[in-house]
Design an enzyme around this catalytic site. Sequence first.
Site, PDB file in Angstrom:
ATOM      1  CG  HIS A 146      57.392 113.461  57.811  1.00  0.00           C
ATOM      2  ND1 HIS A 146      56.066 113.540  57.459  1.00  0.00           N
ATOM      3  CD2 HIS A 146      57.463 112.504  58.778  1.00  0.00           C
ATOM      4  CE1 HIS A 146      55.366 112.666  58.157  1.00  0.00           C
ATOM      5  NE2 HIS A 146      56.192 112.029  58.964  1.00  0.00           N
ATOM      6  CG  ASP A 169      53.850 110.431  60.928  1.00  0.00           C
ATOM      7  OD1 ASP A 169      54.120 110.220  59.728  1.00  0.00           O
ATOM      8  OD2 ASP A 169      53.740 109.536  61.761  1.00  0.00           O
ATOM      9  CE1 TYR A 203      52.864 104.114  59.046  1.00  0.00           C
ATOM     10  CE2 TYR A 203      53.567 103.708  61.298  1.00  0.00           C
ATOM     11  CZ  TYR A 203      53.577 104.508  60.158  1.00  0.00           C
ATOM     12  OH  TYR A 203      54.285 105.681  60.151  1.00  0.00           O
TER      13      TYR A 203
END
Length: 659
Positions: free
Chosen positions: A459, A255, A402
């Site tokens: 994930h 990630d 982000y």
Amino acid sequence: MSNKQSKKNENKKKYQQNNKNKTKTSLFSFRKIVFISAILTGLASYYVYQAITTPPDLPKLDLNEYWGPYPMKLNPDLSIRPYQIEFSDVMINDLKERLLHRRPFPPPLENTGFTYGFNSHFMTRVLDYWQNKYNFKEREDFFNKYDHYMTNVQGLDIHYMHVKPNVAGDIKVVPLLLLHGWPGSIREFYEIIPKLITPRVGHDFVFEIIAPSLPGYGFSQAPARPGLGPAEMAVVISNLMKRIGHEKYYIQGGDAGHLLGSIISTVFPDRVLGFHTNMPMLWFHPLAHFYTLLGNFWPKLIVEPELESRMYPWSEHVARLIEESGYLHLQATKPDTIGIALTESPAGLAAYILDKFCTMTNPSNKDSQDGNLLPKYSLTHLLDNIMVYWSTNSMTTAVRLYAETFNKRALSMRLDEIPTVVPTWGIKFKYELAYQPDSILKLKFKNYLHSTMVEDGGHFATFENPDIMATDIFDAVKTFREFHNVVGNPQDIDKSKLEKPETIYDFTVKDIYGRDVKLDKYKGFVLLIVNVASQCGLTDTNYNQLNELYEKYAKSRDFRILAFPCNQFGTQEPGSAKDILKFIQERGVKFDVFEKIEVNGENSHPLWTFLKRTQSGTFGDFIKWNFSKFIVDKNGIPVERFGPNVNPLDLEPYLAKYW
């Protein structure tokens, strides 16, 4: 009348001549336009090609940029200080009050599971457990089972776990930087750490673990001003490792941890001994997107047939990304808005985070009434991770990453397009958000050594599959160490495993009878190496012409053909060694035929891995079909590659260059 007729004829001729001249002029003009257009199109295409294939320069980063609050301290404390994680009574009582007085949730629609988001019936169960059964003091002790430290880097107090193994003197201890992502935390590493600090058979080393909380996440301080994007965060982490005392180290990340590991490997390649990633992706490389789109029309150009379902049909995978990436758009544009909502409500925070653990572990989990969370994780462990965010009030500052990643400034650095020579190893879990083949990853990672394919998992790899991850990290670092020649003698290194041989003479193969054949027996010969099949539509033409080539040049030009049966393309070589032997004997084959092998995928024969890496194909290095052909010169170096559509006799002028 005659004069009139004569003038009439004369006018007619002039008219025809004028029309003819006009036609010639028009035709000339049309050809001129086509010619100029072709030139302009060619120049434009060349410019576009150069633009997307020429790597940008490394960005100039300020390695000492200050991110803390003003005014700056004249003499900041740069020491490394022990740190204890604390769940205070005030925080616990406030949390329990919020859980106790939560509003009732609207019931879910019938038989919807998690398809509309987190199922409110199951959320009630989660929150009741958190309020009444989650043992806060016991979990606080659990968090403190490893040593924690704090130090100030570039104005920010950065937290990290530091776990040193206790091993005998003959076991080498190597530093491993573990990097988490969102919505994960350092909590993901607690199950894997004991496996990484414990010696295991076949490995003469263990790991010293450094696992920081990323700036703004959990126990690490957030920046006071905008601009701390992935590149700047990578600088902070790199400086942290120097502060601890490690100039060189290995990295593992997924990630955001993958993104940071990739950037550190790019900007500071001399510091990274090897990069292991459980999310091997190039998110921002234009060629990666072009190849992926092209593969939608012809998948075999891009990905091995046995792995095609991980990428295509493209529409299905894009639909999943769209469905699961709404959080990304929100956090990349309005992080503080969602941050306020999640800061105020423990129920909202739990739903927001655990929804990701549901669908990113396996997309089919959304069909279950409990999100199928409990077969993979315990509620205690899931709530541990949520407590990292709740107890530190760090959700808002975490999701700001982000916004700092998906903005013009950060994207203009084009870091995914800058190659790195750091040896890299990926592990690809089946239900990761996206999949890219090695051929795409090698656009950036020039020493991408291996991909481990796992037919399960998603994930949150270290949290979900710590045993698989630990084994893979050990194998990767063993290979990285061999890559750098830091263990044993050079002659002891398995070059074929490293994909680092220089010639085909470094390989040993088995012939059709199962006997070992060292390929150095072919020194001084020009070779044609080909994967064959006995039931393919190309079989007759290729076998006949391969025989003809061999008969013409085997003696006169020191030429040999090495044929490797393979059943990976349409299952057109299904027989046993005995069946294949019978087939080639009936055809009167005189060239050398070897044991049936795989030429693509995880079990690809090392020789073919070397051939593909040395002579990459047009749209990736994997073999596309039966009867792909490699010419190897008299020095054992693969020099040319041809597709199945090129007949053997068509190779005569190419072979002649190497006689």
